[in-house]
Motif scaffolding. Sequence first.
Motif, mmCIF file in Angstrom:
data_model
loop_
_atom_site.group_PDB
_atom_site.id
_atom_site.type_symbol
_atom_site.label_atom_id
_atom_site.label_comp_id
_atom_site.label_asym_id
_atom_site.label_seq_id
_atom_site.Cartn_x
_atom_site.Cartn_y
_atom_site.Cartn_z
ATOM 1 N N ASP A 42 -39.076 -35.404 61.293
ATOM 2 C CA ASP A 42 -39.441 -36.053 62.558
ATOM 3 C C ASP A 42 -40.534 -37.110 62.403
ATOM 4 N N GLY A 43 -40.373 -38.005 61.441
ATOM 5 C CA GLY A 43 -41.319 -39.094 61.268
ATOM 6 C C GLY A 43 -42.619 -38.719 60.586
ATOM 7 N N THR A 44 -42.660 -37.536 59.982
ATOM 8 C CA THR A 44 -43.852 -37.089 59.262
ATOM 9 C C THR A 44 -43.465 -36.691 57.847
ATOM 10 N N GLU A 57 -48.170 -39.322 58.802
ATOM 11 C CA GLU A 57 -47.330 -39.893 59.850
ATOM 12 C C GLU A 57 -46.776 -41.239 59.385
ATOM 13 N N PRO A 59 -44.996 -44.980 60.126
ATOM 14 C CA PRO A 59 -45.077 -45.964 61.216
ATOM 15 C C PRO A 59 -43.960 -45.726 62.225
ATOM 16 N N GLU A 60 -44.242 -45.976 63.503
ATOM 17 C CA GLU A 60 -43.259 -45.733 64.557
ATOM 18 C C GLU A 60 -41.983 -46.545 64.382
ATOM 19 N N ASP A 61 -42.099 -47.738 63.808
ATOM 20 C CA ASP A 61 -40.932 -48.603 63.668
ATOM 21 C C ASP A 61 -40.203 -48.423 62.337
ATOM 22 N N ASP A 63 -37.436 -47.355 60.035
ATOM 23 C CA ASP A 63 -36.030 -47.008 60.200
ATOM 24 C C ASP A 63 -35.609 -45.884 59.262
ATOM 25 N N ARG A 82 -42.117 -53.922 60.428
ATOM 26 C CA ARG A 82 -43.499 -53.487 60.309
ATOM 27 C C ARG A 82 -44.354 -54.246 61.265
#
Length: 82
Positions: A42-44, A57, A59-61, A63, A82
């Motif tokens: 989950d992005g971590t 963590e 970056p939110e963006d 892929d 980025r």
Amino acid sequence: MTLEQFTNDEEQVARRYEYDDQLVFVVDFGAAIADSAVDVVDGTVLAVLDGTQYEIELPEDADDAHTFIKNGVLTIEVEGDR
């Protein structure tokens, strides 16, 4: 994602490399690491090295992220904007 959390120990080296379509984060925990595992959930990034867990963590963006650890060197390759 910050690498400052890994540079408190003078013997650890952490680097960030930027390419046109990819970010690469590298942390050298040392060759003495006997037991290690790394995964992305989950992005971590979850890295367990000799019983100590590190959570990083992404970056939110991001892929897509690829992680691996070899000889005590953790590599995180992040693709996306980025």
